[in-house]
Design a protein around this motif. Structure first.
Motif, PDB file in Angstrom:
ATOM      1  N   GLN A  28       7.461 -13.381 -36.220  1.00 57.69           N
ATOM      2  CA  GLN A  28       8.375 -14.232 -36.575  1.00 57.69           C
ATOM      3  C   GLN A  28       9.875 -13.837 -36.779  1.00 57.69           C
ATOM      4  OE1 GLN A  28       7.551 -17.449 -37.118  1.00 57.69           O
ATOM      5  NE2 GLN A  28       5.418 -16.945 -36.497  1.00 57.69           N
ATOM      6  N   ILE A  29      10.100 -12.442 -36.892  1.00 61.54           N
ATOM      7  CA  ILE A  29      11.362 -12.039 -37.199  1.00 61.54           C
ATOM      8  C   ILE A  29      11.574 -11.510 -35.578  1.00 61.54           C
ATOM      9  CG2 ILE A  29      12.688 -10.394 -38.159  1.00 61.54           C
ATOM     10  CD1 ILE A  29      10.869 -10.459 -40.548  1.00 61.54           C
ATOM     11  N   PHE A  35       9.151 -20.546 -48.932  1.00 58.95           N
ATOM     12  CA  PHE A  35       9.732 -20.742 -47.758  1.00 58.95           C
ATOM     13  C   PHE A  35       9.380 -19.634 -46.922  1.00 58.95           C
ATOM     14  CE2 PHE A  35      13.321 -19.446 -44.820  1.00 58.95           C
ATOM     15  CZ  PHE A  35      13.703 -20.710 -44.395  1.00 58.95           C
ATOM     16  N   LEU A  36       9.251 -18.315 -47.301  1.00 56.10           N
ATOM     17  CA  LEU A  36       8.936 -17.095 -46.511  1.00 56.10           C
ATOM     18  C   LEU A  36       7.402 -17.091 -46.313  1.00 56.10           C
ATOM     19  CD1 LEU A  36      10.496 -14.138 -48.544  1.00 56.10           C
ATOM     20  CD2 LEU A  36      11.161 -15.148 -46.252  1.00 56.10           C
ATOM     21  N   ALA A  47      19.701 -19.546 -43.175  1.00 59.79           N
ATOM     22  CA  ALA A  47      18.563 -20.014 -42.528  1.00 59.79           C
ATOM     23  C   ALA A  47      18.691 -21.147 -41.885  1.00 59.79           C
ATOM     24  CB  ALA A  47      17.296 -20.112 -43.510  1.00 59.79           C
ATOM     25  N   ASP A  50      17.310 -13.315 -38.024  1.00 57.48           N
ATOM     26  CA  ASP A  50      16.189 -13.369 -38.796  1.00 57.48           C
ATOM     27  C   ASP A  50      15.881 -12.220 -39.787  1.00 57.48           C
ATOM     28  OD1 ASP A  50      15.256 -15.780 -37.361  1.00 57.48           O
ATOM     29  OD2 ASP A  50      14.127 -14.698 -36.112  1.00 57.48           O
ATOM     30  N   ILE A  61      18.436 -13.050 -42.815  1.00 61.66           N
ATOM     31  CA  ILE A  61      17.551 -13.845 -43.655  1.00 61.66           C
ATOM     32  C   ILE A  61      16.812 -13.253 -44.614  1.00 61.66           C
ATOM     33  CG2 ILE A  61      16.449 -16.021 -43.795  1.00 61.66           C
ATOM     34  CD1 ILE A  61      18.054 -16.700 -41.156  1.00 61.66           C
ATOM     35  N   VAL A  62      15.579 -12.482 -43.765  1.00 63.01           N
ATOM     36  CA  VAL A  62      14.580 -11.773 -44.405  1.00 63.01           C
ATOM     37  C   VAL A  62      15.253 -10.792 -45.700  1.00 63.01           C
ATOM     38  CG1 VAL A  62      12.788 -10.247 -44.239  1.00 63.01           C
ATOM     39  CG2 VAL A  62      12.840 -12.078 -42.577  1.00 63.01           C
ATOM     40  N   TRP A 121       7.269 -19.739 -43.175  1.00 62.54           N
ATOM     41  CA  TRP A 121       7.795 -18.867 -42.088  1.00 62.54           C
ATOM     42  C   TRP A 121       6.594 -18.169 -41.581  1.00 62.54           C
ATOM     43  CZ3 TRP A 121      12.613 -15.212 -42.329  1.00 62.54           C
ATOM     44  CH2 TRP A 121      13.156 -15.335 -41.104  1.00 62.54           C
ATOM     45  N   PHE A 178      16.550 -13.046 -48.432  1.00 61.45           N
ATOM     46  CA  PHE A 178      15.522 -13.510 -49.257  1.00 61.45           C
ATOM     47  C   PHE A 178      14.625 -12.405 -50.000  1.00 61.45           C
ATOM     48  CE2 PHE A 178      14.690 -17.693 -46.991  1.00 61.45           C
ATOM     49  CZ  PHE A 178      15.760 -18.299 -47.704  1.00 61.45           C
ATOM     50  N   GLY A 187      20.816 -17.001 -48.684  1.00 63.61           N
ATOM     51  CA  GLY A 187      19.918 -16.892 -47.657  1.00 63.61           C
ATOM     52  C   GLY A 187      19.489 -18.249 -47.019  1.00 63.61           C
ATOM     53  N   VAL A 188      19.273 -19.296 -48.103  1.00 59.21           N
ATOM     54  CA  VAL A 188      19.125 -20.567 -47.359  1.00 59.21           C
ATOM     55  C   VAL A 188      20.078 -21.261 -46.551  1.00 59.21           C
ATOM     56  CG1 VAL A 188      18.497 -23.014 -48.254  1.00 59.21           C
ATOM     57  CG2 VAL A 188      17.445 -21.169 -49.655  1.00 59.21           C
TER      58      VAL A 188
END
Length: 109
Positions: A44-45, A31-32, A106, A50, A53-54, A35, A57, A102-103
């Motif tokens: 991306q962040i 997933f990461l 997201a 964001d 989420i990061v 991304w 994870f 986290g999922v």
């Protein structure tokens, strides 16, 4: 009356926990990775969501690696193996819950 003493060997619990950690860890890394290599040219962040989420994870991944180390470590005291397993299991559950959170974040943010 059932025996209430903890098991003195965690070998029976290792394989299922290592397998499930491998599956969830692989999913999170994929997933990461997806991304990170998205075709967009911008960073991306971009937002606080964001970052949340990061951080969730990465925390889950680090905790899973710690749990994996504890599971594969064969130098634990046999007299306290039940306590060792219980602490490992608690960390395992926190790592799994963090990854699911986290999922969910997201998907929802």
């Amino acid at each position: 009356m059932a025996d209430e003493t903890p098991h003195h060997d965690i070998k029976d619990f290792r394989q299922p926990m290592v397998t499930s950690l491998g599956i969830v860890l692989g999913f999170l890394l994929n997933f990461l990775g997806q991304w990170a290599i998205d075709d967009q040219q911008e960073h991306q962040i971009q937002s606080m969501a964001d970052w949340i989420i990061v951080v969730t994870f990465v925390s889950a991944i680090l905790l899973m690696l710690h749990v994996l180390y504890r599971l594969l470590n064969n130098r634990y005291d046999a007299a306290t193996a039940g306590v060792y397993y219980h602490q490992t299991f608690q960390r395992y559950m926190v790592a799994i819950c963090l990854s699911f959170a986290g999922v969910a974040l997201a998907l929802l943010l």
